[in-house]
Design a protein around this motif. Structure first.
Motif, PDB file in Angstrom:
ATOM      1  N   SER A 193       4.482   2.619  -2.315  1.00  0.00           N
ATOM      2  CA  SER A 193       4.299   1.559  -2.908  1.00  0.00           C
ATOM      3  C   SER A 193       5.401   0.312  -2.355  1.00  0.00           C
ATOM      4  O   SER A 193       5.997   0.794  -1.485  1.00  0.00           O
ATOM      5  CB  SER A 193       4.301   1.898  -4.575  1.00  0.00           C
ATOM      6  OG  SER A 193       5.771   2.264  -4.586  1.00  0.00           O
ATOM      7  N   SER A 194       5.240  -0.655  -2.948  1.00  0.00           N
ATOM      8  CA  SER A 194       6.212  -1.893  -2.664  1.00  0.00           C
ATOM      9  C   SER A 194       6.501  -2.518  -4.119  1.00  0.00           C
ATOM     10  O   SER A 194       5.975  -2.055  -5.136  1.00  0.00           O
ATOM     11  CB  SER A 194       5.296  -2.794  -1.726  1.00  0.00           C
ATOM     12  OG  SER A 194       4.414  -3.522  -2.658  1.00  0.00           O
ATOM     13  N   PRO A 195       7.472  -3.457  -3.917  1.00  0.00           N
ATOM     14  CA  PRO A 195       7.965  -4.101  -5.109  1.00  0.00           C
ATOM     15  C   PRO A 195       6.969  -4.716  -5.927  1.00  0.00           C
ATOM     16  O   PRO A 195       7.127  -4.914  -7.033  1.00  0.00           O
ATOM     17  CB  PRO A 195       8.994  -5.118  -4.536  1.00  0.00           C
ATOM     18  CG  PRO A 195       9.390  -4.564  -3.139  1.00  0.00           C
ATOM     19  CD  PRO A 195       8.339  -3.688  -2.521  1.00  0.00           C
ATOM     20  N   GLU A 222      12.289   4.828  -4.347  1.00  0.00           N
ATOM     21  CA  GLU A 222      12.891   6.155  -3.674  1.00  0.00           C
ATOM     22  C   GLU A 222      12.985   5.802  -2.088  1.00  0.00           C
ATOM     23  O   GLU A 222      13.429   7.017  -1.712  1.00  0.00           O
ATOM     24  CB  GLU A 222      11.839   7.235  -3.906  1.00  0.00           C
ATOM     25  CG  GLU A 222      11.647   7.384  -5.530  1.00  0.00           C
ATOM     26  CD  GLU A 222      10.333   8.410  -5.844  1.00  0.00           C
ATOM     27  OE1 GLU A 222      10.618   9.179  -6.720  1.00  0.00           O
ATOM     28  OE2 GLU A 222       9.677   8.632  -4.875  1.00  0.00           O
ATOM     29  N   THR A 223      12.715   4.920  -1.582  1.00  0.00           N
ATOM     30  CA  THR A 223      12.919   4.753  -0.041  1.00  0.00           C
ATOM     31  C   THR A 223      13.993   4.059   0.293  1.00  0.00           C
ATOM     32  O   THR A 223      14.054   2.725  -0.114  1.00  0.00           O
ATOM     33  CB  THR A 223      11.544   4.103   0.643  1.00  0.00           C
ATOM     34  OG1 THR A 223      11.565   2.823  -0.176  1.00  0.00           O
ATOM     35  CG2 THR A 223      10.389   4.830   0.023  1.00  0.00           C
ATOM     36  N   PRO A 224      14.908   4.466   0.973  1.00  0.00           N
ATOM     37  CA  PRO A 224      16.126   3.761   1.148  1.00  0.00           C
ATOM     38  C   PRO A 224      15.852   2.484   2.434  1.00  0.00           C
ATOM     39  O   PRO A 224      14.878   2.609   2.972  1.00  0.00           O
ATOM     40  CB  PRO A 224      17.324   4.784   1.660  1.00  0.00           C
ATOM     41  CG  PRO A 224      16.251   5.881   2.203  1.00  0.00           C
ATOM     42  CD  PRO A 224      15.175   5.836   1.132  1.00  0.00           C
ATOM     43  N   ALA A 225      17.114   1.779   2.571  1.00  0.00           N
ATOM     44  CA  ALA A 225      17.003   1.025   3.841  1.00  0.00           C
ATOM     45  C   ALA A 225      16.631   1.800   4.984  1.00  0.00           C
ATOM     46  O   ALA A 225      17.321   2.676   5.345  1.00  0.00           O
ATOM     47  CB  ALA A 225      18.222  -0.032   3.855  1.00  0.00           C
ATOM     48  N   GLY A 226      15.884   1.208   5.983  1.00  0.00           N
ATOM     49  CA  GLY A 226      15.550   1.876   7.244  1.00  0.00           C
ATOM     50  C   GLY A 226      14.487   2.942   7.010  1.00  0.00           C
ATOM     51  O   GLY A 226      13.975   3.403   8.094  1.00  0.00           O
ATOM     52  N   TRP A 227      14.111   3.082   5.817  1.00  0.00           N
ATOM     53  CA  TRP A 227      12.999   4.280   5.602  1.00  0.00           C
ATOM     54  C   TRP A 227      11.754   3.934   6.255  1.00  0.00           C
ATOM     55  O   TRP A 227      11.073   4.850   7.021  1.00  0.00           O
ATOM     56  CB  TRP A 227      12.765   4.402   4.144  1.00  0.00           C
ATOM     57  CG  TRP A 227      11.779   5.675   3.805  1.00  0.00           C
ATOM     58  CD1 TRP A 227      11.961   6.945   3.853  1.00  0.00           C
ATOM     59  CD2 TRP A 227      10.447   5.554   3.737  1.00  0.00           C
ATOM     60  NE1 TRP A 227      10.797   7.519   3.447  1.00  0.00           N
ATOM     61  CE2 TRP A 227       9.812   6.574   3.560  1.00  0.00           C
ATOM     62  CE3 TRP A 227       9.362   4.231   3.801  1.00  0.00           C
ATOM     63  CZ2 TRP A 227       8.194   6.838   3.145  1.00  0.00           C
ATOM     64  CZ3 TRP A 227       8.143   4.457   3.502  1.00  0.00           C
ATOM     65  CH2 TRP A 227       7.679   5.809   3.226  1.00  0.00           C
TER      66      TRP A 227
END
Length: 324
Positions: A193-195, A222-227
């Protein structure tokens, strides 16, 4: 002051406004420049736009003697770069102090555009090319071509609600996601998903993952930076909802095969819609309708690398001896 020799690093001051999409465009070009020549980069945060800040910036641009919060930035720089309206006047003030070349992504306000040495503008914005307008196929970004794609892994990126541009129908989106998963049953699918994804759509996506052994769902938090950049490298096929055009271009830049899930636009003509029409006409992306008629995914025949094109255009104009 312009650098005289390529034996010294190209000194770059990059203004960033804290918006991830804007920062990716700036960093994409800076990273591409670094692949061509030695660089020394200073990143300067400018914060968000505000009425008081904006008035102060305009007064400084008009030579009103106000304190400049960025006065110490960019000492002796050769190139100043930034993306987003909050960066434009600080960039021009630094250009005036240092004589550096000023380069931005997207078109600034008309009154500021003439002060920029070069503007990288996506074709879908509808501007004509000019001496300081360089047209790009979508925005530059940080994604780079991958050579380890797993062509039996697919990534589905879901946007969401935007009251200005399109209507969002959770049921339509979920039906399309289910159809793609059924069409490519042998694939392992990752969905994110996205914000902007609404709670109802998130719940539906989580349920899909629960009901299919070959599907994993990640909520955006749940997805960190760079994911996402790592995911592009791992997945050979990427489907993106049409409202998330930045991710469409990122996936193309990563050499993925890209499909677009349609949304219902509120305007007959918009830059997003024009951009999709261009990509479809050039056979750079697949449409959802192609799936319904059993057409195979478009094979990636060319690599989209706008960040490198932009970097090489900068060097071609002012530092040609730095071109590889």
């Amino acid at each position: 002051m312009t650098q005289k020799t390529k034996n010294n690093p190209l000194r770059i001051t990059a203004f960033v406004d804290g918006r991830p999409g804007h920062e990716k465009q700036t960093r994409g070009i800076v990273n591409a420049l670094a692949r061509c020549t030695d660089v020394a980069v200073e990143y300067v945060p400018v914060g968000c736009r505000g009425v008081g800040r904006e008035i102060g910036n305009w007064l400084r641009l008009l030579h009103v003697p106000l304190p400049d919060p960025y006065r110490s930035a960019g000492q002796g720089c050769d190139l100043v770069i930034g993306t987003g309206s909050a960066t434009h006047i600080p960039m021009l003030l630094l250009k005036r102090r240092s004589g550096a070349r000023a380069v931005t992504c997207m078109a600034p306000d008309f009154l500021l555009r003439r002060g920029m040495d070069l503007c990288f503008v996506p074709r879908h914005d509808g501007l004509a090319g000019d001496a300081n307008i360089f047209l790009t196929t979508g925005p530059p970004g940080t994604a780079t071509a991958g050579d380890h794609h797993d062509h039996h892994r697919g990534l589905i990126l879901i946007g969401g609600v935007d009251e200005k541009s399109h209507y969002w129908d959770s049921f339509d989106i979920i039906q399309m996601v289910e159809t793609i998963i059924q069409r490519y049953r042998s694939f392992s699918w990752t969905i994110s998903s996205s914000p902007r994804t609404d709670p109802q759509t998130v719940d539906f996506l989580a349920r899909i993952a629960e009901n299919h052994d070959n599907v994993v769902f990640y909520r955006v938090e749940e997805t960190p930076a760079g994911w996402i950049e790592e995911a592009y490298q791992q997945h050979g096929t990427v489907w993106v909802t049409a409202d998330s055009m930045s991710m469409v271009y990122e996936a193309l830049s990563a050499s993925c095969r890209v499909g677009i899930l349609p949304v219902r636009w509120k305007k007959q003509q918009s830059k997003f819609r024009n951009s999709i029409d261009y990509l479809v006409a050039e056979r750079l992306v697949q449409t959802y309708e192609d799936i319904l008629t059993d057409r195979e995914m478009v094979a990636r025949s060319s690599h989209l690398d706008e960040a490198s094109r932009c970097a090489k255009e900068i060097l071609r104009r002012w530092w040609p001896d730095r071109l590889p």
